[in-house]
Design an enzyme around this catalytic site. Structure first.
Site, PDB file in Angstrom:
ATOM      1  N   ASP A  55       0.797  -1.231   0.000  1.00 44.17           N
ATOM      2  CA  ASP A  55       0.000   0.000   0.000  1.00 44.17           C
ATOM      3  C   ASP A  55       0.829   1.279   0.000  1.00 44.17           C
ATOM      4  O   ASP A  55       0.317   2.338  -0.344  1.00 44.17           O
ATOM      5  CB  ASP A  55      -0.957   0.020   1.198  1.00 44.17           C
ATOM      6  CG  ASP A  55      -0.239  -0.071   2.539  1.00 44.17           C
ATOM      7  OD1 ASP A  55       0.998  -0.210   2.546  1.00 44.17           O
ATOM      8  OD2 ASP A  55      -0.922  -0.002   3.577  1.00 44.17           O
ATOM      9  N   ARG A 282      -4.901   4.182   6.421  1.00 44.52           N
ATOM     10  CA  ARG A 282      -5.214   3.950   5.010  1.00 44.52           C
ATOM     11  C   ARG A 282      -6.378   4.829   4.566  1.00 44.52           C
ATOM     12  O   ARG A 282      -6.933   5.606   5.332  1.00 44.52           O
ATOM     13  CB  ARG A 282      -5.577   2.469   4.823  1.00 44.52           C
ATOM     14  CG  ARG A 282      -4.432   1.499   5.057  1.00 44.52           C
ATOM     15  CD  ARG A 282      -3.620   1.329   3.803  1.00 44.52           C
ATOM     16  NE  ARG A 282      -4.478   0.941   2.706  1.00 44.52           N
ATOM     17  CZ  ARG A 282      -4.851  -0.315   2.435  1.00 44.52           C
ATOM     18  NH1 ARG A 282      -4.396  -1.299   3.179  1.00 44.52           N
ATOM     19  NH2 ARG A 282      -5.646  -0.596   1.418  1.00 44.52           N
ATOM     20  N   TYR A 290       0.488  -3.876  11.409  1.00 47.92           N
ATOM     21  CA  TYR A 290       1.485  -4.943  11.381  1.00 47.92           C
ATOM     22  C   TYR A 290       1.709  -5.350  12.828  1.00 47.92           C
ATOM     23  O   TYR A 290       2.212  -4.560  13.636  1.00 47.92           O
ATOM     24  CB  TYR A 290       2.795  -4.461  10.763  1.00 47.92           C
ATOM     25  CG  TYR A 290       2.719  -4.175   9.284  1.00 47.92           C
ATOM     26  CD1 TYR A 290       2.864  -5.202   8.355  1.00 47.92           C
ATOM     27  CD2 TYR A 290       2.502  -2.881   8.818  1.00 47.92           C
ATOM     28  CE1 TYR A 290       2.803  -4.947   6.993  1.00 47.92           C
ATOM     29  CE2 TYR A 290       2.440  -2.614   7.456  1.00 47.92           C
ATOM     30  CZ  TYR A 290       2.588  -3.652   6.552  1.00 47.92           C
ATOM     31  OH  TYR A 290       2.522  -3.391   5.205  1.00 47.92           O
ATOM     32  N   PRO A 365       8.021  -5.986   5.079  1.00 49.17           N
ATOM     33  CA  PRO A 365       7.324  -4.824   4.512  1.00 49.17           C
ATOM     34  C   PRO A 365       7.407  -3.578   5.377  1.00 49.17           C
ATOM     35  O   PRO A 365       6.767  -2.573   5.065  1.00 49.17           O
ATOM     36  CB  PRO A 365       5.875  -5.327   4.423  1.00 49.17           C
ATOM     37  CG  PRO A 365       5.739  -6.267   5.571  1.00 49.17           C
ATOM     38  CD  PRO A 365       7.090  -6.928   5.731  1.00 49.17           C
TER      39      PRO A 365
END
Length: 665
Positions: A55, A282, A290, A365
């Site tokens: 993302d 987001r 996470y 990530p």
């Protein structure tokens, strides 16, 4: 009865994730220029990604997307990342905010990190591919490669199709991955918690079913963008070198219900004993979490995926957030992954088959590098392949893909190795706690890694397309050869429009010669400018030698002038034509000066160029500075392009100076 077919293509891209789509988008420009160029992209999934996945978009990726005409659309939907909050345990073991730092170093780029889920990013790229290629390039689903043969004896033959691929068309049933019993959409089916055999099983035809059509495709080039378990990489026999930790993390995309004060801010949270969390806000009120899990991978890396459910991830998140409350109001997606850092030994075979993205490097990530690095791999490869396929460049430039991107991938692995362990480690209780992680050290690594993570710190070594040795770096101190040419504000001379110069450097396969003309009102300086312009218009200049007779003079090498005068003190027609001022064209001359609505940008100063004497900077099609010289440096310019470009059969030839006093009517 199984059907068989046979076809030919110039480039076959395997995998329609971010790396594959970026390759297709860059190559679509060359398809537009040469419609008989055949580029195909295949994917084993029946549909694109709709939820979750990557993302984050970093600065350099956004700069590149801007040059592809995509950034504005993506930014209109993305969520902005401005400040990161750091939380650490206090003396009572409760998390508390200890600092706030900028998400992106101020001044590093005109963009800073944003987040938008991968599905929307892919949608914008797909739309752009269709538009630029006039729908000649489409993702073909669901297809899977089953065999690849490479005839190395034909690798150097420009007309040969040395790679033969056998493709099988899959049924919708076999191309839809299993969800491992979870009701929530997830990515456990292709996370690194499963083995290669388990992933392959997801895509096999059900027992008793007949395979679909088998197609034999003869290819000039193949690009493997098929993920961490890359079939292309394994078929080439390339090994992934590196190591894995035993840390396991869960990931949630959810609308949270929490009294945590920074729930809509990026956060790095270390708890005393329960692990760590990274928060990424987001779009549409979603938040990505996470979450470090208590489970560890068994010896040999085996993991029981059935143990990783949303409930397990949420339960551990609650422990880490204590004393704040945390629950999930709406769960959109989840997955889990095993932290490891690996890079393959090679990125290409005979410069005919290439691998990119997760196919050649895997990492955690946390720093938002996966999608960004994958896209920038094929952004690097795409222009080189496009120039070779259109007959404009020598095949030798393809070697620079591995030279440049393997070095960066290794640097990324080294960075992620340190960063992920600092993030996953238990906070030190005091200075004597040698097993714990110092939060001061973590913050320092976080800040230092900011520039690297942004993608703006890449500095490619000397190679065929990056000429450090011949460059006179002192003439443009901040246009460092091997780094991206940083955009600065300028004023378009013709009408006084303030703009970012980077917007002029669209990704269309052209090299740029940027003429920093300096103080063009000075007679001595104008004499230098005219001599350089006369060279460009001469029969043996790089413009005349490498531009086809039937093409515009700026179609291969785009010459752009930026002077340091105020636009009121000099006219466009004072600049020599046609090299610096093509007749009746108005986007070739710019000024570093103020405008009615903006103060003086001092862009010459930002670029490190002398405002009187100027400089000449050559920029590659992907926006990286490749040569710095002066107005007398024509020999260096000739030498640079002679190693890269191919002369057309019929050249443009010398040009005569335009007479602006005469009408062409």
């Amino acid at each position: 009865m199984t059907k068989y077919s046979e076809s030919y293509c110039d480039v076959l891209i395997v995998g329609a994730g971010p790396a594959g789509l970026m390759a297709a988008r860059v190559l679509s420009e060359y398809v537009r220029q040469k419609p008989d160029l055949k580029v195909r992209i295949i994917d084993k999934r029946s549909t694109k990604v709709y939820n979750g996945q990557a993302d984050g978009l970093q600065c350099r990726t956004l700069e590149s997307l801007k040059n592809l005409g995509l950034a504005d659309k993506i930014l209109s939907e993305a969520n902005d990342m401005s400040t990161i909050a750091l939380y650490n345990p206090d003396e009572n073991g409760h998390i508390r905010r200890t600092d706030r730092i900028p998400d992106t170093l101020p001044g590093i780029s005109r963009y800073h990190q944003v987040v938008l889920h991968q599905g929307r990013i892919e949608r914008h790229i797909l739309d752009s591919i269709a538009e630029i290629s006039d729908t000649r390039i489409k993702v073909e689903r669901p297809l899977i490669p089953e065999k690849m043969e490479i005839d190395s004896s034909k690798a150097e033959d420009p007309e040969a199709y040395p790679v033969t691929m056998t493709l099988r068309y899959m049924s919708d049933h076999e191309s839809t991955p299993l969800q491992f019993g979870h009701k929530t959409e997830n990515s456990l089916f292709h996370s690194n918690l499963q083995t290669q055999e388990e992933e392959d099983a997801n895509y096999r035809l059900p027992e008793g079913k007949e395979a679909g059509e088998i197609e034999t495709v003869h290819c000039k080039y193949v690009i493997g963008c098929d993920g961490g378990h890359s079939w292309v990489r394994r078929t080439l026999g390339f090994e992934m070198i590196g190591e894995q930790t035993d840390y396991i993390w869960g990931v949630l995309d959810a609308v949270p219900a929490s009294n945590f004060p920074d729930i809509r801010s990026p956060c790095a949270i270390h708890s005393a004993e329960s692990g760590s969390i990274m928060i990424i806000p987001r779009e549409n009120n979603l938040v990505r979490f996470y979450v470090q899990l208590q489970a560890r991978a068994e010896k040999g890396g085996r993991v029981d995926r059935t143990k990783f459910t949303p409930e397990v991830v949420i339960a551990n998140a609650k422990k880490i957030f204590h004393p704040y409350t945390f629950d999930v109001q709406q769960l959109d997606w989840f997955t889990a992954y095993h932290i490891g850092q690996r890079v393959t030994e090679k990125f290409s075979k005979d410069e005919r088959v290439f691998i990119a993205g997760d196919a050649c490097h895997t990492h955690s990530p946390k720093a938002g590098q996966g999608m960004n690095t994958s896209m920038m791999d094929t952004y690097n490869l795409g222009w080189k392949l496009g120039l070779v396929l259109t007959g404009r460049a020598k095949r030798d430039i393809l070697k620079t893909y591995e030279e440049e991107r393997h070095a960066f991938a290794q640097a990324l692995i080294d960075f992620d190795h340190q960063f992920s362990r600092l993030f996953s480690g238990r906070p030190a209780k005091d200075v004597a706690d040698e097993m714990g992680v110092s939060m001061d050290v973590f913050k320092e690594a976080f800040v230092k890694g900011n520039e690297f993570a942004s993608g703006t710190a890449i500095n490619y070594d000397e190679n065929l397309v990056t000429d450090k040795k011949s460059s006179k770096q002192e003439l443009a101190k901040n246009c460092v050869v091997g780094t991206r040419f940083k955009s600065q504000p300028v004023v378009r001379h013709s009408e006084g429009l303030w703009m970012h110069f980077g917007d002029r450097l669209v990704t269309d396969g052209r090299f740029r010669i940027i003429v920093f003309a300096g103080k063009a009102t000075d007679a001595t300086q104008m004499s230098r400018i005219k001599k350089f312009s006369a060279y460009l218009d001469s029969e043996n200049s790089v413009i005349s030698l490498y531009t086809p007779k039937v093409s515009d003079r700026n179609s291969r090498i785009d010459v752009i002038t930026i002077h340091s005068c105020h636009r009121d003190d000099i006219e466009m027609h004072d600049f020599p034509a046609p090299a610096l001022h093509p007749k009746w064209q108005y986007d070739f001359i710019y000024a570093d000066c103020d405008s009615w609505h903006h103060p003086h940008p001092k862009s010459y100063q930002a670029w490190g160029v002398d405002e009187t004497k100027g400089a000449v900077v050559v920029v590659r099609p992907d926006g990286y500075t490749s040569l710095v010289t002066d107005l007398e440096g024509t020999a260096e310019i000739d030498r640079y392009f002679s190693g890269i470009l191919v002369e057309p059969k019929e050249k443009s030839g010398a040009q005569t100076e335009a007479d602006w006093t005469k009408s062409t009517a």
